[in-house]
Design a protein around this motif. Structure first.
Motif, PDB file in Angstrom:
ATOM      1  N   UNK A  19       0.828  -1.202   0.000  1.00  0.00           N
ATOM      2  CA  UNK A  19       0.000   0.000   0.000  1.00  0.00           C
ATOM      3  C   UNK A  19       0.865   1.256   0.000  1.00  0.00           C
ATOM      4  N   UNK A  20       1.924   1.249   0.788  1.00  0.00           N
ATOM      5  CA  UNK A  20       2.783   2.429   0.863  1.00  0.00           C
ATOM      6  C   UNK A  20       3.532   2.664  -0.445  1.00  0.00           C
ATOM      7  N   UNK A  70      -5.538   6.963  -2.627  1.00  0.00           N
ATOM      8  CA  UNK A  70      -5.628   6.573  -1.219  1.00  0.00           C
ATOM      9  C   UNK A  70      -5.601   5.060  -1.101  1.00  0.00           C
ATOM     10  N   UNK A  71      -5.379   4.585   0.133  1.00  0.00           N
ATOM     11  CA  UNK A  71      -5.335   3.146   0.376  1.00  0.00           C
ATOM     12  C   UNK A  71      -5.956   2.818   1.718  1.00  0.00           C
ATOM     13  N   UNK A  72      -6.545   1.628   1.761  1.00  0.00           N
ATOM     14  CA  UNK A  72      -7.035   1.047   3.015  1.00  0.00           C
ATOM     15  C   UNK A  72      -6.328  -0.299   3.171  1.00  0.00           C
ATOM     16  N   UNK A  73      -5.865  -0.580   4.378  1.00  0.00           N
ATOM     17  CA  UNK A  73      -5.238  -1.865   4.654  1.00  0.00           C
ATOM     18  C   UNK A  73      -5.941  -2.564   5.791  1.00  0.00           C
ATOM     19  N   UNK A 104       3.367  -0.318  10.490  1.00  0.00           N
ATOM     20  CA  UNK A 104       2.871   0.552   9.431  1.00  0.00           C
ATOM     21  C   UNK A 104       3.135   2.012   9.773  1.00  0.00           C
ATOM     22  N   UNK A 105       2.918   2.379  11.029  1.00  0.00           N
ATOM     23  CA  UNK A 105       3.152   3.766  11.442  1.00  0.00           C
ATOM     24  C   UNK A 105       4.611   4.168  11.188  1.00  0.00           C
ATOM     25  N   UNK A 124      -0.223  10.098   6.596  1.00  0.00           N
ATOM     26  CA  UNK A 124      -1.037   9.030   7.197  1.00  0.00           C
ATOM     27  C   UNK A 124      -2.520   9.121   6.843  1.00  0.00           C
ATOM     28  N   UNK A 125      -2.992  10.308   6.500  1.00  0.00           N
ATOM     29  CA  UNK A 125      -4.412  10.470   6.160  1.00  0.00           C
ATOM     30  C   UNK A 125      -4.764   9.729   4.873  1.00  0.00           C
ATOM     31  N   UNK A 126      -3.747   9.375   4.076  1.00  0.00           N
ATOM     32  CA  UNK A 126      -4.008   8.684   2.809  1.00  0.00           C
ATOM     33  C   UNK A 126      -4.028   7.166   2.981  1.00  0.00           C
TER      34      UNK A 126
END
Length: 338
Positions: free
Chosen positions: A204-205, A214-217, A228-229, A239-241
């Motif tokens: 995703x990154x 944008x992405x959702x994981x 991930x952080x 991070x909002x994406x």
């Protein structure tokens, strides 16, 4: 915290019996070091990125046993406090018992001291910077090396920083590389991505750094969140994406509701066939008409079962790419007109 490590040299065909006999004296949880080739089932279960290149199997093995040291340098063996040499003597005595009825090979025992930090960082020796076509993946403890290709210095289109720890992917594994290559074919600046089993967030990154919207994981492991952080920050991604949801998309209604339906242009799933197959109908629900489903983590002999699952869920199988013993299967959701 310090530990004493006892290294027992033996034969691969004697590993199980030696480990069993060591339990008699209070040594549990052996770490096995050998060069026995992995079976297909073992490779599937060891679906990890950090795996050292195998050497030819010579029939030898080294068993590692660990005991914690007390402040006075003694070790707790069962319910007794012993010196390292006393433990070594008991191991040797057990090995002589085994020799009476089976061949155990060398049978020598060496001792050394180690610390927690060694266990935590030993995997780093297997992870170095590498290229996936024109993308350079590099850990924080290394600096970019000059690479020459066709007589010219190779310049990365994108540099991706990742420190995966011991639990998540680095991109080194063939399955991850297959996903990255296929991903680049299907994403656009308008792509909304779902990465199921996101782990360290590498796929995703990378997609976000390549310019998707944008992405959702999703992931079932709470340890994914700090990984991930850290990787989001080290790559300068907003991070909002990238929204991460903890839970199982297959059977958790709350996760399914939060992920949503009919939203995603691309769904990625770099997992294993036993998860991919029940996941596929739910993945189809999440996709827009015309959306693409990129699956990996599939040994070649399991590819047909994943293709069958895609077709059963109404997807058109549009591609299969192979690398080593692994493959990536790509499906597309038919649009409303056809």
């Amino acid at each position: 915290m310090k530990w004493m490590r006892f290294r027992v040299r033996t034969r691969t065909d004697a590993e199980d019996i030696v480990i069993s006999f060591m339990e008699d004296i209070g040594l549990y949880g052996a770490e096995i070091e050998d060069n026995v080739p992995l079976t297909a089932a073992e490779k599937e279960q060891m679906f990890v990125d950090i795996l050292p290149a195998g050497k030819e199997d010579d029939g030898t093995a080294v068993l590692h046993f660990y005991l914690e040291e007390t402040e006075d340098g003694r070790l707790l063996l069962g319910e007794e406090l012993c010196t390292p040499e006393e433990v070594r003597a008991r191991i040797l005595a057990k090995l002589e018992e085994i020799r009476a009825f089976t061949e155990i090979g060398d049978g020598t025992v060496s001792i050394d001291e180690t610390e927690d930090v060694d266990w935590i960082n030993n995997w780093k020796q297997y992870f170095h910077q590498f290229w996936i076509e024109d993308i350079l993946v590099i850990p924080s403890w290394e600096k970019p090396e000059t690479v020459t290709e066709d007589g010219r210095e190779k310049t990365p289109r994108l540099i991706f920083h990742i420190d995966p720890g011991t639990a998540f992917g680095t991109g080194m594994h063939e399955t991850t590389q297959l996903c990255i290559r296929e991903l680049q074919k299907y994403i656009t600046p308008d792509t909304v991505l779902l990465d199921v089993g996101t782990g360290s967030g590498i796929l995703a990154l990378l997609a976000l750094k390549l310019g998707i919207r944008s992405a959702v994981g999703t992931d079932v492991d709470p340890c994914a969140l700090p990984a991930i952080e850290e990787n989001t920050a080290s790559n300068g991604v907003d991070p909002a994406r990238f929204h991460v949801i903890l839970g199982n998309l297959i059977n958790d209604p709350a996760v399914q509701e939060e992920v949503g339906e009919g939203i995603y242009d691309v769904v990625l799933a770099n997992i294993l066939p036993d998860v991919l197959i029940p996941l596929t109908p739910r993945a189809v629900c999440c996709m827009k008409p015309g959306g693409v489903y990129i699956t990996s983590g599939i040994l070649l002999e399991r590819a047909q079962s994943v293709e069958d699952a895609m077709r059963s869920a109404g997807l058109e199988v549009v591609g299969k790419k192979e690398q080593g013993e692994w493959c990536c299967v790509i499906g597309r959701k038919r649009n409303s007109a056809g």
